[in-house]
Write a protein that holds these residues in place. Structure first.
Motif, PDB file in Angstrom:
ATOM      1  N   TYR A 264       0.573  -1.392   0.166  1.00 44.90           N
ATOM      2  CA  TYR A 264       0.018  -0.379   0.114  1.00 44.90           C
ATOM      3  C   TYR A 264       0.588   1.409  -0.004  1.00 44.90           C
ATOM      4  O   TYR A 264       0.651   2.282  -0.741  1.00 44.90           O
ATOM      5  CB  TYR A 264      -0.974   0.012   1.278  1.00 44.90           C
ATOM      6  CG  TYR A 264      -1.359   1.508   1.685  1.00 44.90           C
ATOM      7  CD1 TYR A 264      -3.124   1.964   0.765  1.00 44.90           C
ATOM      8  CD2 TYR A 264      -1.301   2.027   2.299  1.00 44.90           C
ATOM      9  CE1 TYR A 264      -3.437   2.440   0.691  1.00 44.90           C
ATOM     10  CE2 TYR A 264      -1.819   3.554   2.991  1.00 44.90           C
ATOM     11  CZ  TYR A 264      -2.763   3.690   1.896  1.00 44.90           C
ATOM     12  OH  TYR A 264      -3.374   4.932   2.500  1.00 44.90           O
ATOM     13  N   LEU A 265       2.123   0.980   0.728  1.00 48.83           N
ATOM     14  CA  LEU A 265       3.243   2.656   0.913  1.00 48.83           C
ATOM     15  C   LEU A 265       3.409   2.586  -0.420  1.00 48.83           C
ATOM     16  O   LEU A 265       3.642   3.856  -1.283  1.00 48.83           O
ATOM     17  CB  LEU A 265       3.461   2.117   2.173  1.00 48.83           C
ATOM     18  CG  LEU A 265       2.795   2.553   3.315  1.00 48.83           C
ATOM     19  CD1 LEU A 265       3.985   1.722   4.626  1.00 48.83           C
ATOM     20  CD2 LEU A 265       2.696   3.495   4.380  1.00 48.83           C
ATOM     21  N   ARG A 266       4.409   1.803  -0.859  1.00 50.20           N
ATOM     22  CA  ARG A 266       4.642   2.049  -2.147  1.00 50.20           C
ATOM     23  C   ARG A 266       3.621   2.381  -3.111  1.00 50.20           C
ATOM     24  O   ARG A 266       4.269   3.361  -3.847  1.00 50.20           O
ATOM     25  CB  ARG A 266       5.110   0.562  -2.497  1.00 50.20           C
ATOM     26  CG  ARG A 266       6.542  -0.652  -2.047  1.00 50.20           C
ATOM     27  CD  ARG A 266       6.947  -1.141  -2.158  1.00 50.20           C
ATOM     28  NE  ARG A 266       8.143  -1.630  -2.279  1.00 50.20           N
ATOM     29  CZ  ARG A 266       8.208  -3.075  -1.650  1.00 50.20           C
ATOM     30  NH1 ARG A 266       7.278  -4.208  -2.407  1.00 50.20           N
ATOM     31  NH2 ARG A 266       9.456  -3.777  -1.325  1.00 50.20           N
ATOM     32  N   THR A 267       2.344   1.241  -3.337  1.00 55.36           N
ATOM     33  CA  THR A 267       1.259   2.225  -4.490  1.00 55.36           C
ATOM     34  C   THR A 267       1.139   4.362  -4.073  1.00 55.36           C
ATOM     35  O   THR A 267       1.292   4.662  -4.829  1.00 55.36           O
ATOM     36  CB  THR A 267       0.284   1.539  -4.216  1.00 55.36           C
ATOM     37  OG1 THR A 267       0.411  -0.014  -4.713  1.00 55.36           O
ATOM     38  CG2 THR A 267      -0.793   1.752  -5.386  1.00 55.36           C
ATOM     39  N   LEU A 268       1.248   4.069  -3.143  1.00 54.79           N
ATOM     40  CA  LEU A 268       0.846   5.426  -2.405  1.00 54.79           C
ATOM     41  C   LEU A 268       2.188   6.635  -3.045  1.00 54.79           C
ATOM     42  O   LEU A 268       1.949   7.154  -3.630  1.00 54.79           O
ATOM     43  CB  LEU A 268       0.696   5.680  -0.523  1.00 54.79           C
ATOM     44  CG  LEU A 268      -0.267   7.370  -0.439  1.00 54.79           C
ATOM     45  CD1 LEU A 268      -1.096   7.852  -1.124  1.00 54.79           C
ATOM     46  CD2 LEU A 268      -0.198   7.074   1.033  1.00 54.79           C
TER      47      LEU A 268
END
Length: 325
Positions: A264-268
């Protein structure tokens, strides 16, 4: 009543699809009842108590993504002591549009099967989420939890969804057809989806009704169920739905788990970078780097801070005045 301890000895891991189905059928008959519905579907009933989880699933996902290579419905029933009705499709992304499935639910209705339980929860994901909503009409006052469901694939209502063109030949207009209409008898329903996936967001709006809560998981993409499972909150959401206590506040508590979920953090990260939102990107990098050393975030933060330092360097600001003098 089934002995739930028997479900601990599943012996499903490592089996090819056909032996896997054979083993599920063997276990289903040993613990309750199992029926083949046509050539592509399997239905198992295990009675263990007054709460019933009705799950719609497919064999490839169960074998590949679930613990013990087991249907999620079985795992939840094993760990909670619930009864379970599990419907399994042989192929992935299946909408359970089949005369044999219609007939099976007719039999359940005729025998008053759902009347034996105090609480009933229908559950499914994607095409199986469509099926969970559509067939919930067989158990009035049931609850329904669906993730990224389609309301229909009928071209007259959903011509904008081009993802499943091969499925449009199926009949989505007759019995158990339009899923939002079938939810009218549910006591409560929840639709979890990523609003940034345009098709999933459009389907979700078709489910909007007084008894249905739309829960958003932005940046989880097209398979939010896998991320929610890895985050360790999917089972909790199913528990809350069975209890009837899942609301925006409860969901927000579980949704905070994304703050420790690297995908999730990478996508954000990628989205903020693409949008050129440098300030928010720096804040995200600092947040991630508080607890762990992630080179992607560390390198980008260093670049951002270097640019900020250059912009605020007083010697560079004084240079034009010196040149003028």
């Amino acid at each position: 009543m089934a002995d739930q301890h028997d479900l601990f000895d599943l012996q499903l891991e490592g089996l090819d699809p056909e032996p896997w189905r054979d083993r599920v059928e063997e276990l289903g008959n040993a613990l309750g009842q199992c029926a083949r519905l046509g050539e592509r579907y399997l239905a198992t009933r295990i009675y263990a108590g007054p709460r019933l989880l009705v799950s719609f699933e497919n064999v490839p996902a169960a074998r590949k993504f679930h613990p013990d290579a087991a249907p999620r419905g079985w795992l939840m029933a094993r760990d909670r002591g619930w009864s379970t009705l599990t419907l399994l499709a042989s192929e992935p992304e299946n909408w359970f549009r089949d005369e044999a499935v219609y007939a099976y639910f007719d039999e359940l209705i005729d025998e008053g099967y759902f009347d034996d339980f105090e609480e009933v929860l229908f559950y499914g994901v994607g095409g199986a989420g469509y099926a969970a909503a559509a067939y919930s009409v067989a158990a009035p006052e049931a609850r329904v939890l669906t993730l990224r469901p389609q309301a229909t694939l009928d071209p007259a209502r959903a011509a904008w969804d081009h993802r499943f063109m091969g499925q449009r030949a199926k009949d989505f207009t007759s019995r158990f057809g339009y899923a939002p209409d079938m939810l009218e008898t549910a006591s409560r329903a929840w639709v979890i989806h990523d609003p940034l996936v345009a098709e999933d967001a459009m389907h979700a709006t078709l489910f909007a009704a007084p008894n249905t809560l739309l829960l958003r998981t932005p940046h989880l993409g097209r398979t939010p169920e896998r991320d929610l499972s890895v985050m360790g909150v999917l089972d909790d959401l199913i528990d809350e739905a069975m209890e009837g206590t899942l609301d925006h506040a409860a969901f927000a508590g579980y949704w905070r788990a994304r703050q420790q979920h690297l995908p999730y953090l990478r996508t954000l990260f990628m989205q903020l970078d693409e949008d050129g939102r440098e300030g928010l990107l720096a804040r995200l990098c600092r947040f991630v780097l508080r607890d762990t050393n992630r080179p992607l975030f560390a390198k980008r933060l260093a670049r951002i801070e270097a640019r900020q330092a250059e912009r605020s360097d007083p010697s560079e600001q004084a240079a034009p005045a010196t040149a003028q003098a």
